[in-house]
Design an enzyme around this catalytic site. Structure first.
Site, PDB file in Angstrom:
ATOM      1  N   TYR A 112     -24.005  -7.624 145.182  1.00 52.57           N
ATOM      2  CA  TYR A 112     -24.341  -8.048 143.724  1.00 52.57           C
ATOM      3  C   TYR A 112     -25.062  -7.043 143.075  1.00 52.57           C
ATOM      4  O   TYR A 112     -25.928  -6.751 143.832  1.00 52.57           O
ATOM      5  CB  TYR A 112     -24.791  -9.460 143.588  1.00 52.57           C
ATOM      6  CG  TYR A 112     -25.011  -9.759 142.229  1.00 52.57           C
ATOM      7  CD1 TYR A 112     -24.357  -9.578 141.212  1.00 52.57           C
ATOM      8  CD2 TYR A 112     -26.341 -10.320 142.149  1.00 52.57           C
ATOM      9  CE1 TYR A 112     -24.663 -10.174 139.931  1.00 52.57           C
ATOM     10  CE2 TYR A 112     -26.920 -10.835 140.953  1.00 52.57           C
ATOM     11  CZ  TYR A 112     -26.243 -10.531 139.668  1.00 52.57           C
ATOM     12  OH  TYR A 112     -26.318 -10.723 138.541  1.00 52.57           O
ATOM     13  N   ASP A 184     -25.479 -13.826 152.344  1.00 53.28           N
ATOM     14  CA  ASP A 184     -25.435 -14.422 150.940  1.00 53.28           C
ATOM     15  C   ASP A 184     -24.023 -15.116 151.066  1.00 53.28           C
ATOM     16  O   ASP A 184     -22.806 -14.259 151.072  1.00 53.28           O
ATOM     17  CB  ASP A 184     -25.355 -13.273 149.944  1.00 53.28           C
ATOM     18  CG  ASP A 184     -25.343 -13.943 148.439  1.00 53.28           C
ATOM     19  OD1 ASP A 184     -24.653 -14.959 148.373  1.00 53.28           O
ATOM     20  OD2 ASP A 184     -25.930 -12.958 147.608  1.00 53.28           O
ATOM     21  N   LYS A 209     -23.576 -20.809 141.104  1.00 52.04           N
ATOM     22  CA  LYS A 209     -21.902 -20.833 141.276  1.00 52.04           C
ATOM     23  C   LYS A 209     -21.396 -22.099 141.749  1.00 52.04           C
ATOM     24  O   LYS A 209     -21.406 -23.033 141.170  1.00 52.04           O
ATOM     25  CB  LYS A 209     -21.816 -19.780 142.045  1.00 52.04           C
ATOM     26  CG  LYS A 209     -22.625 -18.438 141.764  1.00 52.04           C
ATOM     27  CD  LYS A 209     -22.136 -17.874 140.365  1.00 52.04           C
ATOM     28  CE  LYS A 209     -23.299 -16.789 139.826  1.00 52.04           C
ATOM     29  NZ  LYS A 209     -24.185 -16.171 140.447  1.00 52.04           N
TER      30      LYS A 209
HETATM   31  N1  LCS Z   1     -25.644 -13.384 145.082  1.00 50.98           N
HETATM   32  C1  LCS Z   1     -24.608 -13.267 144.493  1.00 50.98           C
HETATM   33  C2  LCS Z   1     -23.295 -12.978 145.523  1.00 50.98           C
HETATM   34  C3  LCS Z   1     -24.171 -13.183 143.396  1.00 50.98           C
HETATM   35  O1  LCS Z   1     -22.788 -13.025 142.847  1.00 50.98           O
HETATM   36  C4  LCS Z   1     -25.323 -13.480 142.294  1.00 50.98           C
HETATM   37  C5  LCS Z   1     -25.132 -13.613 140.849  1.00 50.98           C
HETATM   38  C6  LCS Z   1     -26.718 -13.788 143.060  1.00 50.98           C
HETATM   39  C7  LCS Z   1     -26.758 -13.262 144.429  1.00 50.98           C
HETATM   40  C8  LCS Z   1     -27.887 -13.897 142.149  1.00 50.98           C
HETATM   41  O2  LCS Z   1     -27.816 -15.192 141.787  1.00 50.98           O
HETATM   42  P1  LCS Z   1     -28.631 -15.583 140.399  1.00 50.98           P
HETATM   43  O3  LCS Z   1     -29.819 -15.025 140.232  1.00 50.98           O
HETATM   44  O4  LCS Z   1     -27.458 -15.086 139.175  1.00 50.98           O
HETATM   45  O5  LCS Z   1     -28.337 -17.330 140.390  1.00 50.98           O
HETATM   46  N2  LCS Z   1     -23.854 -13.102 140.505  1.00 50.98           N
HETATM   47  C9  LCS Z   1     -23.520 -13.237 139.412  1.00 50.98           C
HETATM   48  C10 LCS Z   1     -22.015 -12.580 139.087  1.00 50.98           C
HETATM   49  O6  LCS Z   1     -21.230 -12.352 139.850  1.00 50.98           O
HETATM   50  N3  LCS Z   1     -21.865 -12.864 137.799  1.00 50.98           N
HETATM   51  O7  LCS Z   1     -23.007 -13.072 137.157  1.00 50.98           O
HETATM   52  C11 LCS Z   1     -23.973 -13.777 138.242  1.00 50.98           C
END
Ligand code: LCS
Length: 394
Positions: A112, A184, A209
């Site tokens: 990400y 992850d 998510k």
């Molecule tokens: N790990 C993965 C695989 C993610 O897709 C995301 C956010 C994060 C960690 C970070 O998480 P957050 O702090 O946003 O809760 N992914 C996003 C995406 O694919 N689109 O918007 C956010």
């Protein structure tokens, strides 16, 4: 009362919660409080000294949050869980706990965008190096693990290219060398994949998510061995302070109850839409782990229960064609994030992975015509019709 070996569908609803400890309340109560009163000065002292169990202050622990952490530990087949204010708060707490200046992180080739950004920051400010690895064979991995590697960090499926990493293979090699493997698991949720049961050490989620599932919370979760989780709780979580709010933990407990039901539907819809996209003349390539022709299909069969609810694809044409296509969509929303009831589409090169320099993006397989579809819970026929009418117009 659930029995000890209850199934996942039962655990998402019952584990970690005992209503008899909460006035019989069917639903876990929301302890919306910042602090907890002590019966005496001595009790306060004893709690701080760790001589007496009990809550102190919500940055250090909260009963609603604890139910969520205990439930997640059961679902991920780990010993203990911790909840955070975002997925990135979880990722950073774990990486900082596992490294110091001079150490090295070996990372999957593709993560990400903000995780990529964090790795850059750790390198620039604190001298913690990293390399990206395909991790596609024992030999690649053995060559790329350095003497100072203290953490192997993996996303699988990788956001947004949907490549997979064989977790059991990596864990075998890393375990021999005593290097912790952090996974992850955001794209799968514990319903589809449990990395700890494959020998990995720590699991991270952007709970924003699938765990939440309703697009109304930003949060993170980590599960691992008790000793490591206690260390994170005492150090990076407590002192950096990216903790979850009790209300968000409460919403996640609510969302979790329907995780398997929702994911079954996400996966079913994705399977149907894959067939449509694969056959469409204006689509160049489709990346979906459930595709028998996907280069990592055998890994999917081995380590995932189902292929998940995300599909990426490249459209024939240019970046502008991809933009025109998105602008024609009516039901499908243009938005980052994933795992919600609503179907979402985004353009990784200019959105989730915009911070990744173009050359690195290409190495990760993120073309300018790549789009990522997070398939929602609507009728798949309606999602398909929306894709079809938008494709017709370009
Ligand atoms: N790990 C993965 C695989 C993610 O897709 C995301 C956010 C994060 C960690 C970070 O998480 P957050 O702090 O946003 O809760 N992914 C996003 C995406 O694919 N689109 O918007 C956010």
């Amino acid at each position: 009362m659930k029995n000890k070996n209850s199934r996942f569908e039962t655990e998402v609803i019952h584990s970690g919660y005992h209503s008899d400890e909460h006035q019989g309340s069917l639903v876990p109560p929301l302890y919306q409080t910042s602090t907890f009163t002590f019966a005496s000065a001595e009790q306060g002292e004893n709690r701080f000294a760790g001589k007496e169990e009990g809550f102190i202050y919500s940055r250090l622990g909260n009963p609603t949050v604890k139910i969520l952490e205990d439930r997640m530990a059961v679902l991920e087949k780990g010993e203990a869980g911790l909840a955070f204010s975002s997925g990135m708060a979880a990722v950073s707490a774990v990486l900082v706990a596992l490294t110091k200046t001079g150490d090295h992180i070996l990372c999957s080739q593709g993560v990400y965008g903000c995780t990529f950004g964090l790795l850059g920051l750790l390198k620039e400010k604190y001298g913690i190096g990293h390399n990206f690895s395909l991790m596609d064979s024992k030999e690649t991995l053995e060559n790329e693990i350095l003497p100072n590697t203290t953490c192997i960090y993996i996303e699988t499926p990788i956001n947004p290219t949907m490549k997979l990493v064989d977790l059991a293979m990596v864990a075998r090699i890393a375990n021999e060398k005593g290097i912790p493997v952090v996974v992850d698991n955001t794209f799968c949720s514990p319903y589809l994949q449990t990395p700890l049961s494959l020998g990995c050490d720590v699991v991270i989620h952007s709970a924003t998510k699938y765990i939440c599932g309703h697009g109304d919370v930003v949060a993170g979760l980590v599960v691992g061995k008790k000793e490591f989780m206690q260390e994170v709780s005492r150090t990076t979580q407590k002192d950096i302070g990216g903790i979850i709010s009790p209300f968000d933990a409460w919403l996640l407990l609510r969302g979790l109850k329907t995780l398997p039901v929702r994911l079954d539907r996400h996966c079913e819809n994705a399977g149907q839409l894959f067939e449509f996209l694969k056959a469409h003349p204006k689509i160049e390539s489709v990346y979906y782990p459930g595709d028998p022709k996907h280069s990592d299909f055998s890994i999917m069969e081995k380590q995932m229960k189902k292929p998940g609810g995300l599909i990426s694809f490249t459209i024939k044409g240019t970046k502008e064609t991809a933009g025109r296509f998105m602008n024609q969509l009516q039901l499908i929303k243009i938005a980052v994030s994933l795992g919600d009831a609503e179907t979402l589409i985004q353009h990784p090169a200019t959105m989730t992975h915009a911070v990744v320099p173009e050359e690195e993006r290409r190495k990760m397989g993120i073309e300018n015509t790549l789009l990522r579809l997070s398939i929602g819970l609507e009728a798949w026929e309606d999602i398909m019709q929306d894709l079809e009418q938008a494709l017709e117009k370009i």
